[in-house]
Design a protein around this motif. Structure first.
Motif, PDB file in Angstrom:
ATOM      1  N   UNK A 168       0.823  -1.208   0.000  1.00 43.70           N
ATOM      2  CA  UNK A 168       0.000   0.000   0.000  1.00 43.70           C
ATOM      3  C   UNK A 168       0.859   1.262   0.000  1.00 43.70           C
ATOM      4  N   UNK A 169       1.974   1.247   0.728  1.00 46.90           N
ATOM      5  CA  UNK A 169       2.836   2.432   0.802  1.00 46.90           C
ATOM      6  C   UNK A 169       3.394   2.784  -0.575  1.00 46.90           C
ATOM      7  N   UNK A 170       3.911   1.786  -1.288  1.00 49.46           N
ATOM      8  CA  UNK A 170       4.456   2.049  -2.626  1.00 49.46           C
ATOM      9  C   UNK A 170       3.345   2.427  -3.605  1.00 49.46           C
ATOM     10  N   UNK A 171       2.184   1.828  -3.424  1.00 51.48           N
ATOM     11  CA  UNK A 171       1.018   2.195  -4.240  1.00 51.48           C
ATOM     12  C   UNK A 171       0.692   3.679  -4.025  1.00 51.48           C
ATOM     13  N   UNK A 172       0.682   4.110  -2.755  1.00 50.28           N
ATOM     14  CA  UNK A 172       0.345   5.495  -2.426  1.00 50.28           C
ATOM     15  C   UNK A 172       1.360   6.468  -3.031  1.00 50.28           C
ATOM     16  N   UNK A 174       3.247   5.972  -5.710  1.00 54.91           N
ATOM     17  CA  UNK A 174       3.077   5.974  -7.166  1.00 54.91           C
ATOM     18  C   UNK A 174       1.838   6.761  -7.564  1.00 54.91           C
ATOM     19  N   UNK A 175       0.756   6.593  -6.802  1.00 56.25           N
ATOM     20  CA  UNK A 175      -0.461   7.373  -7.075  1.00 56.25           C
ATOM     21  C   UNK A 175      -0.188   8.873  -6.906  1.00 56.25           C
ATOM     22  N   UNK A 176       0.596   9.232  -5.896  1.00 53.10           N
ATOM     23  CA  UNK A 176       0.951  10.647  -5.685  1.00 53.10           C
ATOM     24  C   UNK A 176       1.667  11.201  -6.912  1.00 53.10           C
ATOM     25  N   UNK A 177       2.612  10.437  -7.448  1.00 55.79           N
ATOM     26  CA  UNK A 177       3.348  10.894  -8.629  1.00 55.79           C
ATOM     27  C   UNK A 177       2.438  10.955  -9.858  1.00 55.79           C
ATOM     28  N   UNK A 178       1.527  10.016  -9.980  1.00 51.22           N
ATOM     29  CA  UNK A 178       0.551  10.049 -11.080  1.00 51.22           C
ATOM     30  C   UNK A 178      -0.321  11.302 -10.987  1.00 51.22           C
ATOM     31  N   UNK A 179      -0.716  11.647  -9.776  1.00 48.82           N
ATOM     32  CA  UNK A 179      -1.556  12.826  -9.584  1.00 48.82           C
ATOM     33  C   UNK A 179      -0.803  14.116  -9.895  1.00 48.82           C
ATOM     34  N   UNK A 180       0.534  14.056  -9.852  1.00 47.87           N
ATOM     35  CA  UNK A 180       1.351  15.215 -10.220  1.00 47.87           C
ATOM     36  C   UNK A 180       1.562  15.296 -11.733  1.00 47.87           C
ATOM     37  N   UNK A 181       0.963  14.373 -12.472  1.00 49.93           N
ATOM     38  CA  UNK A 181       1.031  14.408 -13.928  1.00 49.93           C
ATOM     39  C   UNK A 181       2.054  13.471 -14.544  1.00 49.93           C
ATOM     40  N   UNK A 182       2.812  12.740 -13.742  1.00 46.24           N
ATOM     41  CA  UNK A 182       3.826  11.825 -14.278  1.00 46.24           C
ATOM     42  C   UNK A 182       3.155  10.551 -14.805  1.00 46.24           C
ATOM     43  N   UNK A 183       3.641  10.085 -15.951  1.00 44.54           N
ATOM     44  CA  UNK A 183       3.130   8.835 -16.526  1.00 44.54           C
ATOM     45  C   UNK A 183       4.252   7.819 -16.713  1.00 44.54           C
ATOM     46  N   UNK A 184       5.442   8.295 -16.911  1.00 46.19           N
ATOM     47  CA  UNK A 184       6.589   7.384 -17.013  1.00 46.19           C
ATOM     48  C   UNK A 184       7.311   7.405 -15.663  1.00 46.19           C
ATOM     49  N   UNK A 207      -0.324   0.338  -8.964  1.00 44.94           N
ATOM     50  CA  UNK A 207      -0.793   1.707  -9.204  1.00 44.94           C
ATOM     51  C   UNK A 207      -0.682   2.077 -10.677  1.00 44.94           C
ATOM     52  N   UNK A 208       0.428   1.695 -11.323  1.00 44.02           N
ATOM     53  CA  UNK A 208       0.591   2.008 -12.746  1.00 44.02           C
ATOM     54  C   UNK A 208      -0.434   1.260 -13.588  1.00 44.02           C
ATOM     55  N   UNK A 317      -0.140 -15.398  24.916  1.00 39.29           N
ATOM     56  CA  UNK A 317      -0.681 -15.460  23.561  1.00 39.29           C
ATOM     57  C   UNK A 317      -0.976 -14.038  23.069  1.00 39.29           C
ATOM     58  N   UNK A 318      -0.351 -13.614  21.983  1.00 37.72           N
ATOM     59  CA  UNK A 318      -0.596 -12.252  21.486  1.00 37.72           C
ATOM     60  C   UNK A 318      -2.009 -12.106  20.936  1.00 37.72           C
ATOM     61  N   UNK A 319      -2.557 -10.896  21.060  1.00 36.48           N
ATOM     62  CA  UNK A 319      -3.891 -10.642  20.530  1.00 36.48           C
ATOM     63  C   UNK A 319      -3.899 -10.738  19.012  1.00 36.48           C
ATOM     64  N   UNK A 320      -2.823 -10.355  18.374  1.00 34.30           N
ATOM     65  CA  UNK A 320      -2.708 -10.471  16.921  1.00 34.30           C
ATOM     66  C   UNK A 320      -1.290 -10.874  16.569  1.00 34.30           C
ATOM     67  N   UNK A 321      -1.165 -11.704  15.545  1.00 35.23           N
ATOM     68  CA  UNK A 321       0.150 -12.230  15.184  1.00 35.23           C
ATOM     69  C   UNK A 321       0.875 -11.309  14.202  1.00 35.23           C
ATOM     70  N   UNK A 322       0.151 -10.396  13.586  1.00 31.61           N
ATOM     71  CA  UNK A 322       0.773  -9.434  12.683  1.00 31.61           C
ATOM     72  C   UNK A 322       0.340  -8.027  13.069  1.00 31.61           C
ATOM     73  N   UNK A 323       1.308  -7.219  13.482  1.00 24.78           N
ATOM     74  CA  UNK A 323       1.054  -5.832  13.856  1.00 24.78           C
ATOM     75  C   UNK A 323       1.481  -4.942  12.694  1.00 24.78           C
ATOM     76  N   UNK A 324       0.579  -4.063  12.257  1.00 19.98           N
ATOM     77  CA  UNK A 324       0.876  -3.152  11.149  1.00 19.98           C
ATOM     78  C   UNK A 324       1.055  -1.740  11.697  1.00 19.98           C
ATOM     79  N   UNK A 325       2.240  -1.169  11.458  1.00 20.83           N
ATOM     80  CA  UNK A 325       2.528   0.220  11.839  1.00 20.83           C
ATOM     81  C   UNK A 325       2.182   1.101  10.642  1.00 20.83           C
ATOM     82  N   UNK A 326       1.346   2.107  10.820  1.00 22.48           N
ATOM     83  CA  UNK A 326       0.924   2.934   9.672  1.00 22.48           C
ATOM     84  C   UNK A 326       2.062   3.759   9.084  1.00 22.48           C
ATOM     85  N   UNK A 327       1.940   4.049   7.794  1.00 21.97           N
ATOM     86  CA  UNK A 327       2.921   4.875   7.108  1.00 21.97           C
ATOM     87  C   UNK A 327       2.312   6.241   6.788  1.00 21.97           C
ATOM     88  N   UNK A 328       3.181   7.180   6.440  1.00 21.45           N
ATOM     89  CA  UNK A 328       2.723   8.548   6.139  1.00 21.45           C
ATOM     90  C   UNK A 328       3.591   9.139   5.044  1.00 21.45           C
TER      91      UNK A 328
END
Length: 341
Positions: A168-172, A174-184, A207-208, A317-328
């Motif tokens: 998702x981070x790399x998708x975001x 790439x989408x940011x660059x697409x929104x800036x008008x980049x296609x290549x 994203x591409x 026993x952990x409540x969840x086996x995969x913890x996701x730290x958000x990106x920005x």
């Protein structure tokens, strides 16, 4: 004069067994009693014989951290220093020490981990990266030894992991660059045998493709090429008739190298090439130009990983086996709207 546990117990007005429980961190002792005993221990200069205690409890009160390269090289990268800071912060508060081991190859990493496990030198291990079909992870699973991976293992989704959503981070980005008008839009990758590299490449491609753009092989630059000869790698990229106008870069250290090479060849960022990196290196805001980057919460990755491992070594026993730290995403001057076609 050697101060004994009996001396501490007498002065604190408690039994020797209560002092022992305070030393071992038992939750059965009240906070007030624990505080009183610790004050007396400090006043008398009493230091528990942790080695003897550990022989009885079969614990080392130490966790291991595997650095996937030599220490001199690793600590030049803000990722490794910041994630270690997070791990150390959590471990120290819990009364644990941290033992660092390094390995410059998968085989060296396996040998280092084997020594830790067979020698029972640590209670658990934190890994900082995973490869496709990772032999280190496979070994730790076979030994049923507690470990946490900072990253993701595609073949073993059941292991304890702390990670970002790198797809998702790399998708975001790439989408940011697409929104800036980049296609290549090109991609500067880390080693593709690493899961994080593959995940970010997948997000970039997704994203591409959603934008109706087919990524071209000539838009791809690898870490190995840049390390061998950054200027030649960048020249080959820029000499293409369909050269990219923007790059998604695996990390900011790689972005620094690419910026230098672009400047040497007479190109400007972002006028000739927009650049967006990862890990938000402290030098990124003050580079020329300031580099756009993804804050992946490196310190919190270490903090969460240490907490998850400590719960595991205690048999919880952990409540969840995969913890996701958000990106920005942090856009800066290196990623601007397209200026060339």
């Amino acid at each position: 004069m050697n101060v004994t546990i009996i001396d501490v117990a007498k002065k604190a007005g408690v039994s020797p067994s209560t002092v022992s429980r305070v030393i071992s961190g038992s939750t059965r002792i009240s906070a007030a009693t624990t505080k009183k005993v610790k004050i007396v221990m400090e006043d008398l200069g009493y230091h528990p014989n942790l080695m003897a205690k550990n022989l009885v409890s079969r614990t080392t009160m130490t966790i291991g951290l595997l650095l996937p390269r030599n220490a001199d090289e690793a600590f030049l990268d803000i990722f490794f220093s910041e994630v270690t800071r997070g791990i150390l912060s959590k471990a120290t508060r819990a009364g644990y020490d941290l033992l660092l081991k390094t390995g410059k190859s998968e085989q060296e990493e396996l040998e280092a981990v084997t020594r830790l496990v067979k020698g029972r030198r640590v209670d658990g291990i934190i890994l900082l990266q995973s490869r496709l079909d990772d032999t280190v992870i496979r070994y730790l699973q076979q030994e049923s030894f507690p470990f946490v991976l900072i990253g993701r293992d595609r073949e073993r989704p059941d292991i304890l992991t702390v990670d970002n959503d790198n797809v998702q981070a790399a998708y975001d980005v790439t989408r940011h660059l697409l929104e800036l008008g980049h296609r290549r839009i090109g991609y500067a990758s880390g080693p593709l045998e690493l899961v994080v590299s593959a995940d970010r490449h997948e997000g970039y491609r997704r994203a591409l493709e959603e934008a109706g753009i087919e990524p071209q092989p000539g838009w791809f630059v690898s870490t190995e090429l840049v390390r061998a000869d950054s200027t030649s790698a960048v020249r080959a990229l820029m000499d293409r008739p369909d050269r990219p106008t923007a790059l998604v870069v695996m990390d900011d250290l790689l972005a620094f190298s690419l910026l230098n090479s672009l400047s040497e060849l007479g190109y400007s960022v972002p006028e000739d090439m927009a650049v967006f990196g990862f890990n938000d290196n402290p030098m990124s805001p003050v580079s020329s130009p300031p580099i756009s980057s993804v804050d992946i919460g490196v310190y919190h990755l270490g903090l969460e990983a240490a907490g998850l491992l400590l719960r595991s070594v205690k048999g919880e026993q952990p409540e969840q086996r995969r913890v996701i730290v958000p990106h920005r995403l942090i856009p800066r001057e290196s990623s601007q709207p397209i200026k060339v076609t």
